[in-house]
Design a protein around this motif. Sequence first.
Motif, short mmCIF file in Angstrom:
data_model
loop_
_atom_site.label_atom_id
_atom_site.label_comp_id
_atom_site.label_asym_id
_atom_site.label_seq_id
_atom_site.Cartn_x
_atom_site.Cartn_y
_atom_site.Cartn_z
N THR A 74 48.71 49.34 79.86
CA THR A 74 48.95 47.90 79.81
C THR A 74 48.52 47.20 81.11
O THR A 74 48.47 45.98 81.16
N GLY A 75 48.25 47.98 82.13
CA GLY A 75 47.85 47.38 83.41
C GLY A 75 49.02 47.16 84.35
O GLY A 75 48.84 46.74 85.48
N PHE A 76 50.23 47.46 83.87
CA PHE A 76 51.45 47.25 84.67
C PHE A 76 51.39 48.07 85.96
O PHE A 76 51.65 47.55 87.05
N VAL A 77 51.03 49.36 85.82
CA VAL A 77 50.99 50.24 87.00
C VAL A 77 49.97 49.73 88.02
O VAL A 77 50.26 49.65 89.21
N GLY A 78 48.79 49.35 87.53
CA GLY A 78 47.73 48.86 88.42
C GLY A 78 48.17 47.64 89.20
O GLY A 78 47.99 47.56 90.42
N ARG A 79 48.77 46.67 88.50
CA ARG A 79 49.21 45.42 89.15
C ARG A 79 50.26 45.72 90.21
O ARG A 79 50.22 45.19 91.31
N HIS A 80 51.23 46.61 89.86
CA HIS A 80 52.28 46.95 90.82
C HIS A 80 51.73 47.68 92.03
O HIS A 80 52.19 47.45 93.13
N ARG A 81 50.78 48.57 91.78
CA ARG A 81 50.20 49.34 92.90
C ARG A 81 49.53 48.37 93.88
O ARG A 81 49.70 48.49 95.08
N ARG A 82 48.78 47.41 93.35
CA ARG A 82 48.07 46.46 94.22
C ARG A 82 49.06 45.64 95.05
O ARG A 82 48.83 45.35 96.21
N MET A 83 50.18 45.27 94.43
CA MET A 83 51.18 44.45 95.11
C MET A 83 51.92 45.28 96.18
O MET A 83 52.05 44.87 97.31
N LEU A 84 52.36 46.48 95.76
CA LEU A 84 53.16 47.32 96.66
C LEU A 84 52.36 47.87 97.83
O LEU A 84 52.91 48.16 98.89
N ARG A 85 51.03 48.00 97.60
CA ARG A 85 50.17 48.52 98.67
C ARG A 85 50.15 47.57 99.88
O ARG A 85 49.90 47.98 101.00
N LEU A 86 50.41 46.29 99.63
CA LEU A 86 50.40 45.30 100.70
C LEU A 86 51.60 45.43 101.64
O LEU A 86 51.59 44.95 102.75
N LEU A 87 52.67 46.06 101.12
CA LEU A 87 53.88 46.20 101.95
C LEU A 87 53.71 47.35 102.94
O LEU A 87 53.26 48.42 102.57
N PRO A 88 54.08 47.11 104.23
CA PRO A 88 54.09 48.25 105.14
C PRO A 88 55.32 49.09 104.81
O PRO A 88 56.28 48.54 104.25
N SER A 89 55.44 50.36 105.04
CA SER A 89 54.56 51.17 105.82
C SER A 89 54.56 52.59 105.24
O SER A 89 55.33 52.89 104.37
N GLU A 90 53.66 53.46 105.75
CA GLU A 90 53.54 54.83 105.25
C GLU A 90 54.83 55.62 105.56
O GLU A 90 55.55 55.22 106.47
N PRO A 91 55.12 56.72 104.91
CA PRO A 91 54.47 57.24 103.70
C PRO A 91 54.86 56.44 102.45
O PRO A 91 55.80 55.65 102.49
N ARG A 92 54.12 56.67 101.37
CA ARG A 92 54.35 55.94 100.13
C ARG A 92 54.45 56.89 98.94
O ARG A 92 54.02 58.03 99.03
N CYS A 93 54.92 56.33 97.82
CA CYS A 93 54.92 57.07 96.57
C CYS A 93 53.47 57.17 96.12
O CYS A 93 52.75 56.18 96.11
N ARG A 94 53.02 58.37 95.78
CA ARG A 94 51.61 58.55 95.40
C ARG A 94 51.26 57.88 94.08
O ARG A 94 50.10 57.67 93.78
N PHE A 95 52.27 57.59 93.29
CA PHE A 95 51.96 56.97 92.00
C PHE A 95 52.00 55.44 92.08
O PHE A 95 51.02 54.79 91.79
N CYS A 96 53.13 54.86 92.50
CA CYS A 96 53.25 53.39 92.46
C CYS A 96 52.97 52.73 93.80
O CYS A 96 52.92 51.50 93.88
#
Length: 306
Positions: A74-96
């Motif tokens: 549905t594109g839900f994961v993609g949209r969330h990944r793009r949004m959450l990627r903007l938040l600092p900082s590492e490490p991150r969840c590899r999926f979302c």
Amino acid sequence: MTKARYFEIGVDCLEIIAVLLALLLAVYVSIWAGLLLLGVLLLGLVSLICNYDAWIVRRLSTLENPLILPLCRTGFVGRHRRMLRLLPSEPRCRFCMVPFGGLGKVFGIRPSPPNPNYCRSCFEALPTTTHELKVGVLFADLRGFTSWSETHTSSAAADLVSRFYARANRVLTSDDALVDFIGDQVMAIYLVDMPSLGARTADIMVAATRRLIQAEGKVTESLPVGVGIHMGKAQVGSLATGGSKNFTAIGDVVNTAARLQSAAKANEILISETVYDALSEKKPQADRTTLELKGKAELLTAFILR
Ligand SMILES: [Zn+2]
């Protein structure tokens, strides 16, 4: 009027001013206290949601229909990944891509104890079995790393690989790839079903590879990169259940992509014929070649991109 009367009026005025000042102070303090309380409540609410969504997700995911796959479609994961990627900082969840540090820590987002590569919700939503899906698989590694590490300390080698991982992760996840690290290799899985990829998957993979090679070229202390790309149907999901649940792709597509990568020379992109055919009308300049890949009976037609 007597002097005493003037004195009384003065005292009254002072009393009124004192009461007004006290009132003002009370209003000021209550506004700030209210805001502070609101902030604490909001933080508590977000933290509650963050810690209970894993529980909800566990109930929504079934063996036949793991929550993650329809969410990808549905594109839900993609949209969330793009949004959450903007938040600092590492490490991150590899999926979302939700961060575990910085804001993630403030909101109480924690890695899943059985597999700290994923957040608790993603781990619950991951499939417990594999599903056949069309994927693009990209393998990239540092060429000449083995001989390089012979003349360097183990900590320098670990440093080099970890910086390569970080750059590869940044470049590849900007296109919704799911990235995994194996030794000095980076494996990226592109789910063709994701609306952000679809028919453009091959073009997106090649463009990402070019960006990765360019990024590595800018770093003085790095090695050239070799890349192999293939597309096709693979079993996607988790091979093991319970504690070692993971998201990966298994099948001939993956093996072929890995073999193409090992056949690629320094800063070379080796793509299979399937990937070349899937590229958009404006094909890049490429040299056709046939490869005898280890463990493969038939010769494989591949294209070296320049
Ligand atoms: Zn996650």
